[in-house]
Design a protein around this motif. Sequence first.
Motif, PDB file in Angstrom:
ATOM      1  N   PHE A   1      39.931  39.110  33.557  1.00 46.99           N
ATOM      2  CA  PHE A   1      38.558  38.703  33.865  1.00 46.99           C
ATOM      3  C   PHE A   1      37.665  39.891  34.154  1.00 46.99           C
ATOM      4  O   PHE A   1      38.108  40.952  34.565  1.00 46.99           O
ATOM      5  CB  PHE A   1      38.505  37.659  34.974  1.00 46.99           C
ATOM      6  CG  PHE A   1      38.605  38.146  36.393  1.00 46.99           C
ATOM      7  CD1 PHE A   1      37.478  38.542  37.096  1.00 46.99           C
ATOM      8  CD2 PHE A   1      39.821  38.135  37.051  1.00 46.99           C
ATOM      9  CE1 PHE A   1      37.564  38.941  38.422  1.00 46.99           C
ATOM     10  CE2 PHE A   1      39.923  38.528  38.371  1.00 46.99           C
ATOM     11  CZ  PHE A   1      38.789  38.941  39.062  1.00 46.99           C
ATOM     12  N   ASP A   2      36.406  39.667  33.858  1.00 48.02           N
ATOM     13  CA  ASP A   2      35.369  40.664  34.043  1.00 48.02           C
ATOM     14  C   ASP A   2      34.087  39.926  34.390  1.00 48.02           C
ATOM     15  O   ASP A   2      33.973  38.722  34.147  1.00 48.02           O
ATOM     16  CB  ASP A   2      35.199  41.478  32.756  1.00 48.02           C
ATOM     17  CG  ASP A   2      34.164  42.592  32.892  1.00 48.02           C
ATOM     18  OD1 ASP A   2      34.207  43.309  33.906  1.00 48.02           O
ATOM     19  OD2 ASP A   2      33.317  42.737  32.002  1.00 48.02           O
ATOM     20  N   SER A   3      33.111  40.666  34.903  1.00 44.95           N
ATOM     21  CA  SER A   3      31.837  40.052  35.238  1.00 44.95           C
ATOM     22  C   SER A   3      30.970  39.813  34.010  1.00 44.95           C
ATOM     23  O   SER A   3      29.946  39.153  34.101  1.00 44.95           O
ATOM     24  CB  SER A   3      31.076  40.922  36.237  1.00 44.95           C
ATOM     25  OG  SER A   3      30.809  42.193  35.663  1.00 44.95           O
TER      26      SER A   3
ATOM     27  N   THR B   1      30.879  38.091  48.438  1.00 48.01           N
ATOM     28  CA  THR B   1      30.524  37.309  47.258  1.00 48.01           C
ATOM     29  C   THR B   1      31.450  37.645  46.091  1.00 48.01           C
ATOM     30  O   THR B   1      31.948  36.744  45.409  1.00 48.01           O
ATOM     31  CB  THR B   1      29.051  37.560  46.875  1.00 48.01           C
ATOM     32  OG1 THR B   1      28.221  37.117  47.957  1.00 48.01           O
ATOM     33  CG2 THR B   1      28.672  36.816  45.605  1.00 48.01           C
ATOM     34  N   ILE B   2      31.707  38.931  45.882  1.00 47.94           N
ATOM     35  CA  ILE B   2      32.603  39.351  44.791  1.00 47.94           C
ATOM     36  C   ILE B   2      34.002  38.800  45.014  1.00 47.94           C
ATOM     37  O   ILE B   2      34.655  38.327  44.077  1.00 47.94           O
ATOM     38  CB  ILE B   2      32.646  40.889  44.683  1.00 47.94           C
ATOM     39  CG1 ILE B   2      31.263  41.462  44.393  1.00 47.94           C
ATOM     40  CG2 ILE B   2      33.661  41.338  43.640  1.00 47.94           C
ATOM     41  CD1 ILE B   2      30.592  40.943  43.157  1.00 47.94           C
TER      42      ILE B   2
ATOM     43  N   CYS C   1      37.108  44.161  35.784  1.00 49.85           N
ATOM     44  CA  CYS C   1      35.798  44.453  36.371  1.00 49.85           C
ATOM     45  C   CYS C   1      35.964  45.536  37.440  1.00 49.85           C
ATOM     46  O   CYS C   1      36.739  45.355  38.387  1.00 49.85           O
ATOM     47  CB  CYS C   1      35.241  43.168  36.988  1.00 49.85           C
ATOM     48  SG  CYS C   1      33.710  43.398  37.904  1.00 49.85           S
ATOM     49  N   ASN C   2      35.249  46.639  37.286  1.00 49.05           N
ATOM     50  CA  ASN C   2      35.347  47.718  38.271  1.00 49.05           C
ATOM     51  C   ASN C   2      34.930  47.259  39.662  1.00 49.05           C
ATOM     52  O   ASN C   2      35.594  47.577  40.651  1.00 49.05           O
ATOM     53  CB  ASN C   2      34.471  48.908  37.850  1.00 49.05           C
ATOM     54  CG  ASN C   2      35.037  49.650  36.670  1.00 49.05           C
ATOM     55  OD1 ASN C   2      36.243  49.812  36.541  1.00 49.05           O
ATOM     56  ND2 ASN C   2      34.162  50.105  35.793  1.00 49.05           N
ATOM     57  N   THR C   3      33.854  46.494  39.758  1.00 58.66           N
ATOM     58  CA  THR C   3      33.357  46.048  41.056  1.00 58.66           C
ATOM     59  C   THR C   3      34.367  45.123  41.729  1.00 58.66           C
ATOM     60  O   THR C   3      34.680  45.283  42.911  1.00 58.66           O
ATOM     61  CB  THR C   3      31.994  45.344  40.916  1.00 58.66           C
ATOM     62  OG1 THR C   3      31.099  46.215  40.231  1.00 58.66           O
ATOM     63  CG2 THR C   3      31.417  44.973  42.266  1.00 58.66           C
TER      64      THR C   3
ATOM     65  N   ILE D   1      49.029  41.233  39.733  1.00 56.53           N
ATOM     66  CA  ILE D   1      47.598  41.441  39.481  1.00 56.53           C
ATOM     67  C   ILE D   1      47.355  42.941  39.391  1.00 56.53           C
ATOM     68  O   ILE D   1      47.891  43.707  40.181  1.00 56.53           O
ATOM     69  CB  ILE D   1      46.713  40.772  40.561  1.00 56.53           C
ATOM     70  CG1 ILE D   1      45.250  40.886  40.181  1.00 56.53           C
ATOM     71  CG2 ILE D   1      46.976  41.329  41.929  1.00 56.53           C
ATOM     72  CD1 ILE D   1      44.346  39.878  40.865  1.00 56.53           C
ATOM     73  N   ILE D   2      46.564  43.325  38.409  1.00 56.77           N
ATOM     74  CA  ILE D   2      46.329  44.734  38.125  1.00 56.77           C
ATOM     75  C   ILE D   2      44.828  44.965  38.049  1.00 56.77           C
ATOM     76  O   ILE D   2      44.124  44.262  37.318  1.00 56.77           O
ATOM     77  CB  ILE D   2      46.978  45.128  36.780  1.00 56.77           C
ATOM     78  CG1 ILE D   2      48.464  44.802  36.809  1.00 56.77           C
ATOM     79  CG2 ILE D   2      46.732  46.593  36.445  1.00 56.77           C
ATOM     80  CD1 ILE D   2      49.057  44.537  35.459  1.00 56.77           C
ATOM     81  N   GLY D   3      44.343  45.942  38.778  1.00 57.99           N
ATOM     82  CA  GLY D   3      42.938  46.318  38.710  1.00 57.99           C
ATOM     83  C   GLY D   3      42.745  47.483  37.754  1.00 57.99           C
ATOM     84  O   GLY D   3      43.715  48.028  37.219  1.00 57.99           O
ATOM     85  N   VAL D   4      41.511  47.880  37.552  1.00 58.85           N
ATOM     86  CA  VAL D   4      41.227  48.982  36.633  1.00 58.85           C
ATOM     87  C   VAL D   4      40.797  50.264  37.336  1.00 58.85           C
ATOM     88  O   VAL D   4      40.798  51.323  36.720  1.00 58.85           O
ATOM     89  CB  VAL D   4      40.163  48.584  35.580  1.00 58.85           C
ATOM     90  CG1 VAL D   4      40.694  47.534  34.637  1.00 58.85           C
ATOM     91  CG2 VAL D   4      38.872  48.145  36.226  1.00 58.85           C
TER      92      VAL D   4
END
Length: 117
Positions: free
Chosen positions: A21-23, A61-62, A85-87, A104-107
Motif C-alpha cells: 500500500f501507498d498513499s 491520522t497516518i 509509502c514513505n510517510t 510487514i516491511i517498510g521502505v
Amino acid sequence: MENKELILNRSIDPGAPIGIFDSGVGGLTVAREIMRQIPNERLVYFGDTARVPYGNKSKETITKYSKQIIRFLKTQDVKAIVVACNTASAYALDEIEKELDIPIIGVVKPGAKVAAE
C-alpha cells in the motif's frame, strides 16, 4: 487480535499474495520492483488516492489510515504487507507491526541502508 501463541504458530500460505500500500501511485515503483525480482509472486496493491497526500497529516491520522488499509489487505488473505509509502513507513510502521500476525516491511529503513552503502 489472536493470542501470541497462535501468532507464532500461524502457518502462512506460500501461494497467498503480498499486499502493498501507498498513499497514491508512487508505490507502483515498489510493486514493479517486487514483480521484477520475484516474477511469479501475486500482489494486491492499494493506492489511497482518496486521501493523498499523507505528508501534511498527523502521525495519528497516518497510523489510523494505515490500520484501515491493513485491515482491508488482510481480507485479501495476504501473506505479508509492504508499506510502500514513505510517510506511513516513518510514522506508523513501529506501531502497526506490533499488532500484525504477518510480516510487514517498510521502505524507509531499507532505502536508508542502500543509500548508506
